[in-house]
Design a protein around this motif. Structure first.
Motif, mmCIF file in Angstrom:
data_model
loop_
_atom_site.group_PDB
_atom_site.id
_atom_site.type_symbol
_atom_site.label_atom_id
_atom_site.label_comp_id
_atom_site.label_asym_id
_atom_site.label_seq_id
_atom_site.Cartn_x
_atom_site.Cartn_y
_atom_site.Cartn_z
ATOM 1 N N UNK A 1 0.804 -1.217 0.000
ATOM 2 C CA UNK A 1 0.000 0.000 0.000
ATOM 3 C C UNK A 1 0.838 1.269 0.000
ATOM 4 N N UNK A 2 1.867 1.299 0.825
ATOM 5 C CA UNK A 2 2.700 2.497 0.907
ATOM 6 C C UNK A 2 3.612 2.636 -0.310
ATOM 7 N N UNK A 3 4.007 1.507 -0.868
ATOM 8 C CA UNK A 3 4.788 1.537 -2.106
ATOM 9 C C UNK A 3 3.959 2.158 -3.231
ATOM 10 N N UNK A 4 2.736 1.676 -3.389
ATOM 11 C CA UNK A 4 1.868 2.201 -4.439
ATOM 12 C C UNK A 4 1.510 3.660 -4.192
ATOM 13 N N UNK A 5 1.341 4.031 -2.923
ATOM 14 C CA UNK A 5 1.010 5.424 -2.611
ATOM 15 C C UNK A 5 2.137 6.360 -3.037
ATOM 16 N N UNK A 6 3.381 5.962 -2.758
ATOM 17 C CA UNK A 6 4.520 6.792 -3.158
ATOM 18 C C UNK A 6 4.619 6.898 -4.675
ATOM 19 N N UNK A 7 4.391 5.784 -5.369
ATOM 20 C CA UNK A 7 4.456 5.778 -6.833
ATOM 21 C C UNK A 7 3.452 6.760 -7.420
ATOM 22 N N UNK A 8 2.242 6.763 -6.852
ATOM 23 C CA UNK A 8 1.189 7.651 -7.362
ATOM 24 C C UNK A 8 1.409 9.089 -6.899
ATOM 25 N N UNK A 9 1.649 9.280 -5.606
ATOM 26 C CA UNK A 9 1.756 10.623 -5.037
ATOM 27 C C UNK A 9 2.905 11.423 -5.639
ATOM 28 N N UNK A 10 4.032 10.750 -5.880
ATOM 29 C CA UNK A 10 5.204 11.463 -6.392
ATOM 30 C C UNK A 10 5.445 11.212 -7.883
ATOM 31 N N UNK A 11 4.478 10.553 -8.540
ATOM 32 C CA UNK A 11 4.532 10.314 -9.985
ATOM 33 C C UNK A 11 5.883 9.681 -10.373
ATOM 34 N N UNK A 12 6.168 8.546 -9.750
ATOM 35 C CA UNK A 12 7.471 7.910 -9.929
ATOM 36 C C UNK A 12 7.540 6.998 -11.152
#
Length: 339
Positions: free
Chosen positions: A82-93
């Motif tokens: 969940x936190x991995x996916x959140x970072x990917x989306x939130x910071x447009x990685x």
């Protein structure tokens, strides 16, 4: 060859022969002794599954790998996936068409990052490619073998890129770790670019980020964050991303311990002889600055429960008209300019 098959056991290797330009970047110090400074990892909560250590026969890996992946998707879904996916989306990685070199040092952070990328790939809503690279700076055979065995166990189709960085820095008396970190980063960019990648992914997590903030204030007299992504200044068109940015180290340790996994810690030949002396006790004055900072944060959290979150949020709430000075792209400014 593109590496996207989670079940592939293939490993290949190339050898670097040419010297290269070293990359620049204000947060390079965050890589110094990254694996050495994990030697005193705090134990996570949760009971461990009863499994033997990594010394299994390859034929037995499949069943154990399935258990590890199943628990990652269920027991650790919120704290890790969940936190991995959140970072990917939130910071447009991660974006459509990306070719990402997932950089694997052999430690717990980078190995988990590889598994999380595989999970992301399973459910991706747009096409992107993964390449799992491990840059061998001159590991001892047993350390290289541990990385290979873990990659096979976890189903990570790893590719080794060999260099002689350890030999190159072994004669440096002052700050060999700093030079080693710069060289390793540079080689990773180079190897990734040779494969047509536009991004490299490193395994820095939430705790790394807040420790770096505090270290900059206490030891360097500056306030800056370890950003979740940045553009390379030496390799045109390349970016560095940190998709583990929102994951807590305690949850990584919990995942590792629950599955009975053993990963590489300090594999540097230069420091192995000093490891016992340096890390024999957490309170030794010779302990690294990052370990000292980790201890300080742990002590503060006893009386300030939200101290980690507050340090992190402070980087999102900088009030520029309330600071004496700041820098933008290397140019210094004073509050007097707008007084």
């Amino acid at each position: 060859m593109e590496k996207t098959d989670n079940n592939s056991d293939h490993k290949s290797e190339i050898t670097a022969r040419e010297p290269m330009e070293l990359p620049r970047g204000s947060d390079l110090a965050a890589d110094m002794r990254k694996e050495q400074e994990r030697a005193h990892e705090m134990t996570g909560s949760g009971s461990a599954r009863q499994v033997p250590d990594n010394s299994r026969q390859p034929a037995e890996y499949g069943s154990r790998r399935n258990d590890i992946e199943k628990d990652l998707r269920k027991k650790f879904k919120r704290d890790l996936i969940g936190r991995f996916e959140k970072a990917v989306v939130q910071y447009q990685l991660v974006e459509e068409g990306d070719r990402i070199a997932v950089c694997i040092s052999g430690g717990k952070d980078s190995m988990l990052m590889a598994k999380l990328f595989q999970e992301l790939k399973r459910h991706n809503k747009f096409p992107f490619s993964l390449f799992f690279l491990s840059m061998d700076p001159g590991y001892l055979p047993e350390n290289r073998r541990l990385i290979e065995e873990n990659a096979e166990l976890l189903g990570i189709p790893i590719e080794f890129c060999s260099t002689q960085i350890f030999d190159a820095v072994s004669t440096i008396e002052k700050s060999p770790c700093y030079l080693c970190a710069r060289m390793r980063r540079g080689y990773l960019y180079r190897f990734a670019k040779e494969r047509g990648c536009n991004k490299i992914a490193l395994g820095h997590h939430y705790d790394d980020a807040i420790e770096t903030i505090l270290m900059g204030m206490l030891y360097s007299g500056q306030y800056q964050a370890m950003l979740p992504k940045l553009r390379s200044t030496n390799f045109e068109g390349m970016e560095l991303i940190r998709p583990m940015y929102l994951i807590r180290e305690k949850d990584i340790l919990r995942w590792r311990d629950y599955n009975g996994l053993r990963f590489l810690q300090c594999a540097c030949r230069f420091t192995e002889a000093l490891e016992k002396e340096r890390y024999g006790a957490f309170d030794e004055p010779s302990a690294s600055k990052r370990l000292e900072t980790k201890k300080l944060i742990a002590e503060l959290s006893k009386t300030i429960p939200q101290v980690e979150a507050n340090i992190f949020r402070a980087t999102e709430n900088v009030v520029l008209n309330k600071v004496l000075g700041y820098k933008i792209r290397g140019e210094k400014h004073s509050f007097l300019e707008d007084y």
